[in-house]
Design an enzyme around this catalytic site. Structure first.
Site, mmCIF file in Angstrom:
data_model
loop_
_atom_site.group_PDB
_atom_site.id
_atom_site.type_symbol
_atom_site.label_atom_id
_atom_site.label_comp_id
_atom_site.label_asym_id
_atom_site.label_seq_id
_atom_site.Cartn_x
_atom_site.Cartn_y
_atom_site.Cartn_z
ATOM 1 N N LYS A 192 0.869 -1.183 0.000
ATOM 2 C CA LYS A 192 0.000 0.000 0.000
ATOM 3 C C LYS A 192 0.900 1.224 0.000
ATOM 4 O O LYS A 192 1.464 1.613 1.021
ATOM 5 C CB LYS A 192 -0.882 -0.025 1.249
ATOM 6 C CG LYS A 192 -2.236 0.642 1.094
ATOM 7 C CD LYS A 192 -2.181 2.131 0.854
ATOM 8 C CE LYS A 192 -1.893 2.919 2.094
ATOM 9 N NZ LYS A 192 -1.627 4.354 1.792
ATOM 10 N N GLY A 245 6.434 4.648 8.778
ATOM 11 C CA GLY A 245 5.679 5.900 8.770
ATOM 12 C C GLY A 245 5.704 6.548 10.138
ATOM 13 O O GLY A 245 6.656 6.384 10.895
ATOM 14 N N SER A 246 4.641 7.271 10.462
ATOM 15 C CA SER A 246 4.629 8.056 11.697
ATOM 16 C C SER A 246 4.344 7.186 12.925
ATOM 17 O O SER A 246 3.726 6.127 12.809
ATOM 18 C CB SER A 246 3.560 9.148 11.605
ATOM 19 O OG SER A 246 2.277 8.562 11.586
ATOM 20 N N GLY A 250 1.714 4.131 13.544
ATOM 21 C CA GLY A 250 2.285 2.889 14.083
ATOM 22 C C GLY A 250 1.448 2.358 15.243
ATOM 23 O O GLY A 250 1.190 1.159 15.350
ATOM 24 N N GLU A 267 8.782 0.706 11.490
ATOM 25 C CA GLU A 267 9.895 1.655 11.374
ATOM 26 C C GLU A 267 9.268 3.024 11.494
ATOM 27 O O GLU A 267 8.567 3.457 10.583
ATOM 28 C CB GLU A 267 10.572 1.548 10.013
ATOM 29 C CG GLU A 267 11.285 0.254 9.773
ATOM 30 C CD GLU A 267 11.860 0.263 8.372
ATOM 31 O OE1 GLU A 267 13.055 0.497 8.247
ATOM 32 O OE2 GLU A 267 11.106 0.064 7.419
ATOM 33 N N CYS A 301 13.459 9.811 8.609
ATOM 34 C CA CYS A 301 13.119 9.364 9.961
ATOM 35 C C CYS A 301 14.276 9.569 10.937
ATOM 36 O O CYS A 301 14.067 9.875 12.097
ATOM 37 C CB CYS A 301 12.684 7.906 9.933
ATOM 38 S SG CYS A 301 13.837 6.823 9.092
ATOM 39 N N GLU A 402 8.582 15.663 16.297
ATOM 40 C CA GLU A 402 9.135 15.462 14.956
ATOM 41 C C GLU A 402 8.509 16.479 13.997
ATOM 42 O O GLU A 402 7.301 16.480 13.787
ATOM 43 C CB GLU A 402 8.829 14.033 14.479
ATOM 44 C CG GLU A 402 9.507 13.715 13.156
ATOM 45 C CD GLU A 402 9.285 12.268 12.722
ATOM 46 O OE1 GLU A 402 8.134 11.790 12.784
ATOM 47 O OE2 GLU A 402 10.258 11.619 12.313
HETATM 48 P P1 NAI Z 1 1.517 8.361 8.060
HETATM 49 O O1 NAI Z 1 2.192 7.493 9.046
HETATM 50 O O2 NAI Z 1 0.090 8.717 8.323
HETATM 51 O O3 NAI Z 1 1.605 7.658 6.607
HETATM 52 C C1 NAI Z 1 2.486 6.614 6.277
HETATM 53 C C2 NAI Z 1 1.715 5.490 5.593
HETATM 54 O O4 NAI Z 1 0.725 4.981 6.479
HETATM 55 C C3 NAI Z 1 0.956 5.932 4.342
HETATM 56 O O5 NAI Z 1 0.977 4.901 3.383
HETATM 57 C C4 NAI Z 1 -0.462 6.114 4.859
HETATM 58 O O6 NAI Z 1 -1.432 5.977 3.851
HETATM 59 C C5 NAI Z 1 -0.550 4.978 5.858
HETATM 60 N N1 NAI Z 1 -1.571 5.149 6.887
HETATM 61 C C6 NAI Z 1 -2.041 6.305 7.421
HETATM 62 N N2 NAI Z 1 -2.989 6.044 8.338
HETATM 63 C C7 NAI Z 1 -3.134 4.700 8.391
HETATM 64 C C8 NAI Z 1 -3.952 3.824 9.152
HETATM 65 N N3 NAI Z 1 -4.847 4.286 10.034
HETATM 66 N N4 NAI Z 1 -3.815 2.496 8.962
HETATM 67 C C9 NAI Z 1 -2.921 2.012 8.086
HETATM 68 N N5 NAI Z 1 -2.134 2.793 7.328
HETATM 69 C C10 NAI Z 1 -2.237 4.129 7.477
HETATM 70 O O7 NAI Z 1 2.354 9.666 7.897
HETATM 71 P P2 NAI Z 1 1.918 11.051 7.190
HETATM 72 O O8 NAI Z 1 0.524 11.406 7.589
HETATM 73 O O9 NAI Z 1 2.182 10.952 5.760
HETATM 74 O O10 NAI Z 1 2.934 12.084 7.849
HETATM 75 C C11 NAI Z 1 2.707 12.625 9.145
HETATM 76 C C12 NAI Z 1 3.981 12.685 9.927
HETATM 77 O O11 NAI Z 1 4.493 11.392 10.144
HETATM 78 C C13 NAI Z 1 5.144 13.415 9.271
HETATM 79 O O12 NAI Z 1 5.079 14.780 9.456
HETATM 80 C C14 NAI Z 1 6.322 12.792 9.938
HETATM 81 O O13 NAI Z 1 6.532 13.412 11.187
HETATM 82 C C15 NAI Z 1 5.899 11.380 10.156
HETATM 83 N N6 NAI Z 1 6.395 10.462 9.091
HETATM 84 C C16 NAI Z 1 7.511 9.734 9.333
HETATM 85 C C17 NAI Z 1 8.022 8.916 8.347
HETATM 86 C C18 NAI Z 1 9.256 8.133 8.569
HETATM 87 O O14 NAI Z 1 9.880 7.664 7.634
HETATM 88 N N7 NAI Z 1 9.654 7.944 9.791
HETATM 89 C C19 NAI Z 1 7.405 8.800 7.018
HETATM 90 C C20 NAI Z 1 6.201 9.572 6.882
HETATM 91 C C21 NAI Z 1 5.743 10.370 7.893
#
Ligand code: NAI
Ligand code: MG
Length: 521
Positions: A192, A245-246, A250, A267, A301, A402
């Protein structure tokens, strides 16, 4: 501006004919069951790149069914050598198309083309490392004390159907470190992609089909996190979720996994400390500490966003890092000279710019940057320049949360023991860096446990010994046999049912000398 020649071709292949970019389920390119779509735009220009099928629960159901059928059917017959050969073939095809994939990442999520091209060796290296691992999987023989003549052994088998949920900050690399281990170990996968950057994953899907990946082994379902992502994380037919992701998402993933006690690997993010001592080689430390945050516009990250600088050199260092940041070229990522691209989306832009206001309100002093760029070439994109806040205090939000933008929070310190404690005093951290010429001091900091709310990215290149263990522990499960007297007395599957939802929230390791990789960005 010198544009890479293929840019129009790449763009054309996505917007061509106004057709919807479809999802990959069971080897076929299909529309969403609901017929819904969403748009993917270039964050540097606002240009529409493609209209993409918007997956949801029903599409996830279909993809899981396909992945299960492939897992139990043809894919289970693939020998390790055949999986290895397939991975190597995928590597060759990706290598051939690297320029196109780099451009797609750049256009879809904004990173400079110099950066997306620069990942080539790492991405291909990872993939070929996974290929090697396919033929290196082994179990153990175990001494036992059972009465009678028994011997015990384990066989490693793939965990099964894997849901892989990836972010947008490095789409190609993220695809590889989910799909690579799945194929190496014999799992099947539903990927996804992030809604902000689905195009490289979809193009990669086409290349995987060209390479001969059997139907259902890799499925790619773009869509929103709250719908497609949540459906995948909660699905009873999924054995493992691999998420990047975030930390907030997580936490939701862990909750969603409870229904069938899925394996979970996470992660997540961080607020990583980077500690600069006065005895450091500042020529190296300035660009190193700078690019540890400014690279990818801070959307990394493990970015070293809390910059602790020894008081003696604090003013000088802060000024030099600020000047370094000021000298970086901000612009459209397709320009080969660009060093800092836009943020990925309006949401990230709002988020990062609101932290810029927060920092000022909290009394931190912006030495460079601090304001979004909105004029001329920046008018249509989400541009925030490298920013350095001085006079930051540990308890400020900009030192605790973050930001995920090109924002350094520079904090002075005097005492080594205290800086270790302060470095660890956040709810989460991921990596850490130490800049010093004093090896004793470096090791002393490295020995102190750092706090983490994330699995280390145990990838080849980060110490392959650990990467081997990661692959064996995460993507395989042991099956125990006790053969005796010519009979095979197998405890097949008993361990399976012990599957606990393992959240790999590890506490361990800590400061390491930030490598020259960070300097290269
Ligand atoms: P996010 O964690 O919401 O998105 C990452 C992935 O998770 C995307 O594919 C999204 O569609 C999916 N996702 C979102 N909600 C979900 C749920 N309830 N169940 C399953 N999958 C879900 O991160 P987002 O909203 O893009 O960014 C927000 C903040 O997160 C950023 O400002 C940053 O601080 C952090 N982040 C950290 C990352 C890293 O590599 N450590 C990567 C992306 C975001
Ligand atoms: Mg989100």
């Amino acid at each position: 501006m010198a544009m890479p020649q293929t840019i129009e071709a790449v763009r054309h292949s996505f917007v061509a004919g106004g057709d919807v970019k479809r999802m990959l389920i069971n080897g076929e390119w299909v529309r969403a069951a609901s017929g819904k779509t969403f748009e993917s735009r270039n964050p540097a220009t606002g240009d529409l790149l493609a209209t993409v099928a918007q997956g949801d629960k029903e599409d996830i159901d279909r993809a899981v069914a396909a992945a299960r059928a492939a897992f139990e059917g043809p894919w289970s017959k693939f020998k390790p050598y055949e999986r290895q050969a397939l991975l190597l073939k995928i590597g060759d095809i990706i290598e051939k198309h690297y320029e196109e994939l780099s451009l797609l990442d750049t256009m879809d999520m904004g990173a400079p083309i110099s950066r997306t091209r620069g990942t080539k060796q790492r991405v291909l290296g990872m993939l070929r490392w996974y290929a090697g691992m396919a033929t290196s999987i082994h179990g153990e023989t175990i001494e036992n004390s059972l009465p009678g003549e028994y011997f015990s052994y384990t066989l490693k088998e793939p965990v099964g159907v894997v849901g892989a949920i990836i972010p947008w900050n490095g789409p190609l690399g993220a695809c590889i470190w989910k799909i690579g281990p799945a194929l190496a170990t014999g799992c099947t996968v539903i990927l996804k992609p992030a809604e902000e950057a689905p195009l490289t994953p979809l193009r990669l899907g086409e290349l995987l089909m060209d390479a001969g990946v059997p139907p259902g082994v890799v499925n790619i379902v773009p869509g929103y996190g709250e719908t497609a992502g949540a459906a995948l994380a909660a699905h009873p037919g999924v054995d493992k979720v691999a998420f990047t992701g975030s930390h907030l998402t997580g936490q939701l993933i862990v909750q969603a996994s409870a229904g069938n006690l899925k394996r979970v690997s996470l992660e997540l993010g961080g607020k990583s400390p980077d500690v600069v001592f006065a005895d450091a080689d500042l020529e190296m430390a300035v660009p190193g500490a700078g690019m540890a945050v400014f690279a990818n516009s801070g959307q990394i990250c493990s970015a070293g966003t809390r910059l602790f600088v020894e008081r003696k050199v604090y003013d000088e260092f802060v000024e030099r890092v600020a000047n370094f940041g000021k000298g970086l070229k901000v612009g459209n990522g397709v320009d080969p000279d660009t060093q800092i691209g836009p943020l990925v989306s309006e949401q990230q832009y709002e988020r990062v710019t609101s932290y810029l206001s927060t920092g000022r309100q909290e009394g931190a002093r912006p030495v460079t940057g601090g304001q979004a760029l909105t004029d001329g070439p920046f008018a249509k994109g989400y541009f925030v320049p490298p920013t350095v806040f001085a006079d930051v205090k540990d308890e400020m939000r900009i030192a605790q949360e973050e930001i995920f933008g090109p924002v350094i929070s520079a904090i002075p310190f005097t005492d080594v023991d205290k800086v270790i404690r302060r470095g660890n005093a956040t709810t989460f951290g991921l990596g850490s860096g130490v800049w010093t010429r004093d090896v004793g001091k470096a090791h002393r900091l490295a020995k102190r446990p750092a706090r983490r709310l994330s699995v280390d990215q145990l990838l080849p290149g980060n110490g392959s010994g650990r990467a081997v263990r990661w692959l064996q522990d995460e993507w395989l499960r042991p099956r125990v046999g006790h053969p005796a007297d010519g009979r095979v007395f197998e405890c097949k599957g008993r361990l399976d049912q012990n599957r606990v939802a393992r959240q790999d929230i590890t506490h361990g390791g800590s400061a390491a000398l930030r490598s020259s990789q960070a300097i290269a960005g």
